[in-house]
Write a protein that holds these residues in place. Structure first.
Motif, short mmCIF file in Angstrom:
data_model
loop_
_atom_site.label_atom_id
_atom_site.label_comp_id
_atom_site.label_asym_id
_atom_site.label_seq_id
_atom_site.Cartn_x
_atom_site.Cartn_y
_atom_site.Cartn_z
N GLU A 1 27.04 44.00 39.40
CA GLU A 1 27.20 44.56 40.56
C GLU A 1 27.42 43.66 41.63
N VAL A 2 26.62 41.60 41.09
CA VAL A 2 27.21 40.60 41.85
C VAL A 2 28.62 40.66 41.17
N ILE A 3 28.84 40.38 40.43
CA ILE A 3 30.76 39.79 39.84
C ILE A 3 31.27 40.80 40.71
N ARG A 4 31.06 43.11 40.37
CA ARG A 4 32.22 43.42 40.90
C ARG A 4 32.26 42.92 42.11
N THR B 1 36.92 50.71 40.62
CA THR B 1 35.62 51.26 41.19
C THR B 1 36.13 53.24 41.35
N PHE B 2 37.32 53.67 41.04
CA PHE B 2 37.63 54.98 41.65
C PHE B 2 38.59 55.44 40.25
N GLY B 3 38.87 54.61 39.47
CA GLY B 3 39.93 55.58 38.38
C GLY B 3 41.06 55.90 38.87
N VAL B 4 41.79 54.97 39.42
CA VAL B 4 43.04 55.11 40.37
C VAL B 4 44.23 54.20 39.88
N ILE B 5 45.46 54.42 39.90
CA ILE B 5 46.00 53.50 40.20
C ILE B 5 47.42 53.50 40.88
N LEU B 6 46.80 52.81 42.55
CA LEU B 6 47.45 52.45 43.55
C LEU B 6 48.77 52.38 43.79
N TRP B 7 49.13 52.96 44.06
CA TRP B 7 51.13 53.24 44.18
C TRP B 7 51.60 51.95 44.77
N ASP B 8 53.10 51.44 45.20
CA ASP B 8 52.81 50.14 45.35
C ASP B 8 53.22 50.41 46.66
N GLU C 1 37.59 62.64 52.22
CA GLU C 1 38.12 62.06 51.55
C GLU C 1 36.98 60.65 51.37
N ILE C 2 36.46 59.89 52.11
CA ILE C 2 35.53 58.86 51.61
C ILE C 2 34.03 60.20 51.35
N ARG C 3 33.31 61.45 51.26
CA ARG C 3 32.70 61.09 50.57
C ARG C 3 33.09 62.54 49.37
N SER C 4 34.02 62.90 49.27
CA SER C 4 34.85 62.63 47.73
C SER C 4 34.97 61.51 46.80
N ALA C 5 35.26 60.41 47.47
CA ALA C 5 35.88 59.54 46.35
C ALA C 5 33.79 58.96 46.65
N PHE C 6 33.22 58.86 46.81
CA PHE C 6 31.85 57.93 47.51
C PHE C 6 31.62 58.83 45.87
N LYS C 7 31.63 60.62 45.89
CA LYS C 7 30.71 60.92 45.26
C LYS C 7 31.80 61.37 43.61
N ASN C 8 32.33 60.63 43.31
CA ASN C 8 33.55 60.10 42.32
C ASN C 8 34.21 59.14 42.02
N ALA C 9 32.92 58.24 42.25
CA ALA C 9 33.01 56.64 42.03
C ALA C 9 32.95 56.78 40.70
N LYS C 10 33.39 56.05 40.01
CA LYS C 10 32.65 55.91 38.48
C LYS C 10 31.61 55.26 38.56
N TYR C 11 31.31 53.77 39.60
CA TYR C 11 29.93 53.73 39.04
C TYR C 11 29.42 54.26 40.17
N GLN C 12 28.27 54.05 40.37
CA GLN C 12 26.80 54.64 40.99
C GLN C 12 27.36 53.60 42.42
N LEU C 13 27.56 54.46 44.01
CA LEU C 13 27.83 53.50 45.50
C LEU C 13 26.69 53.47 45.41
N PRO C 14 25.95 52.32 46.10
CA PRO C 14 24.96 52.22 47.15
C PRO C 14 25.16 53.06 48.39
N GLY C 15 23.85 53.55 49.62
CA GLY C 15 23.58 54.02 50.38
C GLY C 15 23.55 56.05 50.68
N GLU C 16 23.22 55.95 51.90
CA GLU C 16 23.27 57.12 52.09
C GLU C 16 23.93 57.83 53.03
N LEU C 17 24.89 58.89 52.25
CA LEU C 17 25.76 59.83 52.73
C LEU C 17 25.78 60.74 53.45
#
Length: 157
Positions: free
Chosen positions: A38-41, A56-63, A125-141
């Protein structure tokens, strides 16, 4: 607090070329070294938001999405003009989560032309990304807020 060995290991991994660094990070098991990972990330993510988002989200952003992300990193203000359904809300959600997670004690205030758009577009979109992240993100959503700590949060209004 990180001990001396963990600090040296973190600094060493961060000094490696990106390809080697990515390989080492992919080999770390969260349960074995979650703190170091986590420190490195977090440190890498602050410098390279595109990498953090894609990892974090397993996506490939377009240009254009990459341009938006880099602009947010490098500029005080970023404006995006585009057509409907081009991915602005999706990109904004990922940028919000990147900034919050990689900038300790940050506060993010999000808004839109209507309260419905804040809740049902951006924060959906924020709730969906938070819940579907590859890593558990901190915080109360919640519906329109994400709180990591009293001084470390995002909210919409």
């Amino acid at each position: 607090m990180m001990g001396t060995n963990e600090e040296r290991l973190t600094d060493y991994i961060l000094s490696l070329p990106k390809q080697d660094r990515d390989y080492i990070l992919s080999q770390l098991q969260p349960e074995e070294s979650s703190f170091i990972q986590e420190v490195i990330r977090q440190r890498l993510g602050a410098e390279d938001p595109v990498w953090w988002i894609e990892d974090t989200f397993g996506v490939i952003l377009w240009d254009k999405q990459r341009e938006i992300v880099e602009s947010v990193k490098n500029n005080k203000r970023t404006a995006v003009a585009s057509c409907h359904a081009a991915g602005k809300s999706f990109t904004s959600a990922l940028v919000c989560l990147w900034f919050l997670n990689c900038h300790k004690n940050s506060t993010i205030i999000s808004t839109a032309p209507t309260a419905r758009q804040v809740e049902q577009v951006l924060w959906k979109e924020i709730r969906s990304a938070f819940k579907n992240a590859k890593y558990q993100l901190p915080g109360e959503l919640l519906l329109k807020s994400l709180t990591i700590d009293d001084k470390w949060r995002a909210f919409g209004f």
